[in-house]
Scaffold this motif. Structure first.
Motif, PDB file in Angstrom:
ATOM      1  N   CYS A  11      16.626  40.384 -55.878  1.00 26.27           N
ATOM      2  CA  CYS A  11      16.668  41.977 -55.928  1.00 26.27           C
ATOM      3  C   CYS A  11      17.764  42.382 -56.994  1.00 26.27           C
ATOM      4  O   CYS A  11      17.281  43.307 -57.655  1.00 26.27           O
ATOM      5  N   ALA A  34      10.854  53.499 -43.998  1.00 23.78           N
ATOM      6  CA  ALA A  34       9.624  53.125 -44.227  1.00 23.78           C
ATOM      7  C   ALA A  34       8.736  54.358 -44.635  1.00 23.78           C
ATOM      8  O   ALA A  34       7.815  54.312 -45.631  1.00 23.78           O
ATOM      9  N   VAL A  63       9.810  48.495 -56.915  1.00 25.68           N
ATOM     10  CA  VAL A  63       9.226  47.817 -55.645  1.00 25.68           C
ATOM     11  C   VAL A  63       8.475  46.619 -55.906  1.00 25.68           C
ATOM     12  O   VAL A  63       8.151  46.175 -57.137  1.00 25.68           O
ATOM     13  N   GLN A  64       8.358  45.684 -54.889  1.00 24.13           N
ATOM     14  CA  GLN A  64       7.603  44.553 -54.976  1.00 24.13           C
ATOM     15  C   GLN A  64       6.220  44.700 -53.961  1.00 24.13           C
ATOM     16  O   GLN A  64       6.415  45.546 -52.911  1.00 24.13           O
ATOM     17  N   SER A  75       5.023  43.623 -59.304  1.00 23.05           N
ATOM     18  CA  SER A  75       6.419  44.313 -59.127  1.00 23.05           C
ATOM     19  C   SER A  75       6.771  45.208 -60.146  1.00 23.05           C
ATOM     20  O   SER A  75       6.281  45.080 -61.076  1.00 23.05           O
ATOM     21  N   VAL A  91       1.732  44.914 -48.480  1.00 25.33           N
ATOM     22  CA  VAL A  91       2.944  45.420 -48.118  1.00 25.33           C
ATOM     23  C   VAL A  91       3.843  45.830 -49.487  1.00 25.33           C
ATOM     24  O   VAL A  91       3.879  44.948 -50.446  1.00 25.33           O
ATOM     25  N   ARG A  93       7.725  46.686 -50.634  1.00 25.67           N
ATOM     26  CA  ARG A  93       9.124  46.652 -50.202  1.00 25.67           C
ATOM     27  C   ARG A  93       9.929  47.048 -51.134  1.00 25.67           C
ATOM     28  O   ARG A  93       9.445  46.822 -52.643  1.00 25.67           O
ATOM     29  N   ASN A  96      17.476  48.739 -50.625  1.00 26.33           N
ATOM     30  CA  ASN A  96      18.158  49.794 -50.345  1.00 26.33           C
ATOM     31  C   ASN A  96      19.456  49.771 -51.231  1.00 26.33           C
ATOM     32  O   ASN A  96      20.033  48.377 -51.402  1.00 26.33           O
ATOM     33  N   ILE A 101      16.346  45.688 -46.576  1.00 26.45           N
ATOM     34  CA  ILE A 101      14.829  46.014 -46.970  1.00 26.45           C
ATOM     35  C   ILE A 101      14.226  46.874 -46.389  1.00 26.45           C
ATOM     36  O   ILE A 101      14.233  46.975 -45.262  1.00 26.45           O
ATOM     37  N   THR A 102      13.633  47.801 -47.065  1.00 26.60           N
ATOM     38  CA  THR A 102      12.554  48.774 -46.362  1.00 26.60           C
ATOM     39  C   THR A 102      11.270  48.420 -46.938  1.00 26.60           C
ATOM     40  O   THR A 102      11.006  47.926 -48.178  1.00 26.60           O
ATOM     41  N   SER A 103      10.244  48.450 -46.097  1.00 26.29           N
ATOM     42  CA  SER A 103       8.725  47.974 -46.391  1.00 26.29           C
ATOM     43  C   SER A 103       7.888  48.838 -45.529  1.00 26.29           C
ATOM     44  O   SER A 103       8.229  49.250 -44.538  1.00 26.29           O
ATOM     45  N   THR A 105       3.217  48.841 -44.712  1.00 20.07           N
ATOM     46  CA  THR A 105       2.320  48.049 -45.010  1.00 20.07           C
ATOM     47  C   THR A 105       0.918  48.977 -45.055  1.00 20.07           C
ATOM     48  O   THR A 105       0.896  49.899 -44.272  1.00 20.07           O
TER      49      THR A 105
END
Length: 282
Positions: A11, A34, A63-64, A75, A91, A93, A96, A101-103, A105
């Motif tokens: 990250c 999210a 993001v990824q 990414s 997904v 993600r 922060n 991790i925030t994600s 879907t």
């Protein structure tokens, strides 16, 4: 195909260019939810029903994008995505400021796959569903036996259909029976690969999974990568000179529309290997 875990070091590398205290330069707040991330990321299917997508972030944020199984597809703050079958969700993600991790879907519907590695069609059939493999007595009458590791491309030393040596089809069936694999004989033996879950089912009633790595080439021009079994082994998948120990790791020598030829070196490292020559069941 390999899965990757988003470790903190990764990250950090991904977001190094961003000042985490400046929102407009692409950082995200420590408390980003999210729903807030979803509002900043738009995903577009480039052609209805296909496995190609693009994504944009506004305000810009790195993001990824992964598939539902955790395989990283792309990414950055924007880019393109080509999903491999079966693709049911994407997904997104991000990390922060506080390292969490925030994600979110996004479910997707795909009924046509384009520009995906040919291994999918070869292993699972042209419809990307399932394919059953049996012994190839048609194009490779020496369908099981041993030879030189990274020098031979099929049985060359002890092989079947070698009548002069007494290695007949009947003798092969006896090998299966003696080694405890009576359902792996020429007439009974089969294994089916199913794309959903990358499952494998064998004629002996066992089930498991398969995975592959096309980057793990042992010798250029000899193999095209590796195929690994988990939970079960392929037809007569044993090491005869090592007390018939089950073998789970194989080099892929040939993988095409009709053939799957595999090889595994003997554990002693003395240059010997065993070969499995399979064909798609019609």
């Amino acid at each position: 195909m390999k899965k990757y875990i988003l470790a903190l070091s990764l990250c950090t590398a991904l977001f190094t260019a961003c000042d985490p205290t400046v929102e407009e330069e692409g950082a995200i707040a420590a408390s980003l939810t999210a729903d807030q991330l979803a509002q900043r990321v738009s995903i577009t299917q480039t052609t209805a029903g296909q496995n190609k997508f693009t994504f944009e972030t506004n305000p810009t944020v790195p993001v990824q994008v992964l598939d539902q199984d955790g395989n990283i597809l792309s990414s950055g703050s924007s880019g393109s995505i080509i999903g491999t079958p079966p693709l049911t969700g994407l997904v997104v993600r991000a990390i922060n400021q506080d390292g969490s991790i925030t994600s979110f879907t996004k479910e997707v519907t795909v009924n046509e796959y384009v520009d995906v590695p040919s291994i999918y069609k070869q292993l699972f059939g042209p419809e990307f569903t399932s394919r059953t493999w049996v012994w190839d007595t048609t194009d490779a009458p020496n369908y099981w036996g041993n030879g030189g590791y990274m020098s031979d491309s099929g049985p060359a030393w002890w092989k079947f259909e070698d009548i002069a040596s007494g290695n007949t089809n009947e003798a092969f069936d006896n090998q299966c029976i003696e080694k405890g694999y009576p359902d792996d004989t020429l007439e009974k033996g089969w294994m089916t690969f199913t794309l959903g879950g990358k499952k494998v089912e064998t004629s002996r009633g066992e089930t498991g999974t398969i995975s592959w790595d096309l980057s793990a080439v042992a010798k250029e021009g000899w193999d095209v990568g590796t195929l690994t079994f988990s939970g079960t082994n392929p037809l007569l998948g044993v090491q005869p000179n090592s007390n018939n120990a089950p073998e789970y790791n194989y080099h892929i020598l040939v993988s095409d529309e009709n053939h799957l030829y595999l090889c595994a070196p003997e554990p002693d490292g003395n240059g010997g290997a065993w070969f499995w020559m399979l064909k798609a069941k019609e």
